[in-house]
Design a protein around this motif. Structure first.
Motif, PDB file in Angstrom:
ATOM      1  N   UNK A 218      85.612  75.398  29.074  1.00 23.95           N
ATOM      2  CA  UNK A 218      84.635  76.208  29.799  1.00 23.95           C
ATOM      3  C   UNK A 218      83.212  75.750  29.487  1.00 23.95           C
ATOM      4  N   UNK A 219      82.949  75.404  28.233  1.00 19.07           N
ATOM      5  CA  UNK A 219      81.617  74.927  27.859  1.00 19.07           C
ATOM      6  C   UNK A 219      81.287  73.610  28.563  1.00 19.07           C
ATOM      7  N   UNK A 220      82.268  72.714  28.600  1.00 18.97           N
ATOM      8  CA  UNK A 220      82.057  71.440  29.305  1.00 18.97           C
ATOM      9  C   UNK A 220      81.805  71.679  30.786  1.00 18.97           C
ATOM     10  N   UNK A 221      82.512  72.630  31.372  1.00 14.87           N
ATOM     11  CA  UNK A 221      82.335  72.936  32.793  1.00 14.87           C
ATOM     12  C   UNK A 221      80.937  73.495  33.065  1.00 14.87           C
ATOM     13  N   UNK A 222      80.414  74.294  32.143  1.00 15.35           N
ATOM     14  CA  UNK A 222      79.067  74.851  32.309  1.00 15.35           C
ATOM     15  C   UNK A 222      78.009  73.758  32.177  1.00 15.35           C
TER      16      UNK A 222
ATOM     17  N   UNK B 257      74.177  69.577  35.042  1.00 18.04           N
ATOM     18  CA  UNK B 257      73.961  68.228  35.577  1.00 18.04           C
ATOM     19  C   UNK B 257      73.963  68.239  37.101  1.00 18.04           C
ATOM     20  N   UNK B 258      74.858  69.031  37.678  1.00 23.11           N
ATOM     21  CA  UNK B 258      74.920  69.151  39.135  1.00 23.11           C
ATOM     22  C   UNK B 258      73.583  69.645  39.677  1.00 23.11           C
ATOM     23  N   UNK B 259      72.973  70.604  38.992  1.00 19.45           N
ATOM     24  CA  UNK B 259      71.678  71.130  39.418  1.00 19.45           C
ATOM     25  C   UNK B 259      70.588  70.061  39.345  1.00 19.45           C
TER      26      UNK B 259
ATOM     27  N   UNK C  92      72.601  57.231  41.960  1.00 16.53           N
ATOM     28  CA  UNK C  92      74.056  57.015  42.043  1.00 16.53           C
ATOM     29  C   UNK C  92      74.680  56.924  40.651  1.00 16.53           C
ATOM     30  N   UNK C  93      73.923  56.408  39.673  1.00 15.70           N
ATOM     31  CA  UNK C  93      74.424  56.375  38.302  1.00 15.70           C
ATOM     32  C   UNK C  93      74.522  57.792  37.736  1.00 15.70           C
ATOM     33  N   UNK C  94      73.528  58.613  38.036  1.00 17.56           N
ATOM     34  CA  UNK C  94      73.582  60.007  37.585  1.00 17.56           C
ATOM     35  C   UNK C  94      74.731  60.739  38.254  1.00 17.56           C
ATOM     36  N   UNK C  95      74.966  60.449  39.535  1.00 17.25           N
ATOM     37  CA  UNK C  95      76.117  61.039  40.215  1.00 17.25           C
ATOM     38  C   UNK C  95      77.410  60.605  39.551  1.00 17.25           C
ATOM     39  N   UNK C  96      77.461  59.348  39.096  1.00 15.55           N
ATOM     40  CA  UNK C  96      78.648  58.868  38.390  1.00 15.55           C
ATOM     41  C   UNK C  96      78.936  59.663  37.136  1.00 15.55           C
TER      42      UNK C  96
END
Length: 306
Positions: free
Chosen positions: A134-138, A143-145, A158-162
């Motif tokens: 759960x912590x990793x998912x949060x 990062x998604x934000x 694109x590297x950040x998306x990776x």
């Protein structure tokens, strides 16, 4: 004449969203790109690869369903926050000007409420696992934000998306083993990272003219005419990580057969893509669902026939 009939008369192909969903919810479904499932597949595959390596076969269907559900909602949340930050830019790009936030079909406030709901459902899917997962998912959500902002400050979004889209490789082993298993998670994560650089650079070539005008940065603009050389080396990194990962865990021969098939598929993308054709770039990008499926099938058969 109904709106559906007007769209059909104009020659616009209707998606299942217009065909089956109430008019009131259609903009939200479009905001989450539910009619374009390729993004769901690309987020899901690293997690499904990881689950396929560590889950016992009895629990495998349930685990695949959980992480598939997670991918649907977190990908939707990612699209929503991306469109929220990019709504003014999207109005200037032909391909994106009809998106719900850019076209004002959804207000910014409504978009944020929809974002919150998607995050609640997506993270809720992993709540049944351990605290580490759960912590990793949060952390992943944070990062998604940040991703939409990367397109404004670096030619390497694109590297950040990776980094983001490969996260499932960590979550799969964490959920089922209670920790991130390096021998399983790291090769999958590295391979997915390089794979993302290949397909998302191809994808970015669709909008390179508009992006250059509006100040959006991408590896498509960074690499220019040298793109195929760059993505060839990224492809090598992807396949090498998958090959070495198989050796580390001593997986069966069928895995390498399907890895060879996946290598052919990735090579076909790189060497035949017409980077001056947005239509061909889009087709090559969407074909990556099959690359992910080949690796997944190879993992399953490699476990069944060691």
């Amino acid at each position: 004449m109904s709106s559906k009939e007007r769209q059909q008369k104009k020659g616009k192909q209707l998606s299942w969203i217009e065909m089956y969903l109430p008019k009131e919810v259609q903009p939200y479904a479009h905001l989450a790109r539910l009619d374009k499932p390729i993004g769901i597949w690309l987020l899901a595959w690293p997690a499904l690869w990881s689950v396929a390596l560590v889950a016992d076969f009895g629990s495998l269907p349930k685990m695949l369903a959980i992480f598939g559900w997670w991918a649907v909602w977190i990908r939707g949340a990612g699209c929503t926050i991306n469109d929220y930050f990019d709504r003014d830019f999207d109005k200037k790009v032909e391909r994106t000007k009809s998106r719900p936030l850019a076209s004002d079909a959804v207000s910014p406030a409504q978009g944020l409420w929809w974002l919150a709901l998607q995050l609640l459902i997506g993270l809720g899917a992993l709540y049944q696992f351990n605290i580490l997962t759960l912590a990793l998912a949060i952390v992943h959500v944070l990062f998604v934000f940040a991703y939409p902002l990367m397109k404004r400050i670096t030619f390497w979004p694109q590297a950040f998306l990776g980094v983001i889209i490969s996260w499932g490789a960590l979550l799969g082993s964490s959920a089922l083993k209670g920790s991130v298993v390096p021998s399983i998670a790291y090769p999958l994560y590295i391979s997915s990272f390089f794979w993302t650089l290949v397909y998302d650079t191809i994808y970015a070539h669709q909008d390179k003219v508009d992006d250059a005008k509006s100040g959006i940065k991408s590896t498509a603009l960074r690499f220019g005419d040298a793109t195929k050389m760059w993505i060839t080396w990224f492809g090598v990194g992807c396949i090498a990580a998958l090959f070495l990962g198989g050796l580390i865990i001593n997986i069966g021969l069928p895995y390498y057969v399907f890895l060879a098939m996946a290598t052919s598929q990735l090579s076909w993308q790189i060497f035949t893509v017409d980077l001056s054709s947005p239509l061909d770039c889009g087709r090559k990008f969407e074909s990556n669902r099959w690359f992910g499926a080949l690796i997944f099938t190879g993992i399953l058969l490699g476990r069944l026939f060691p």
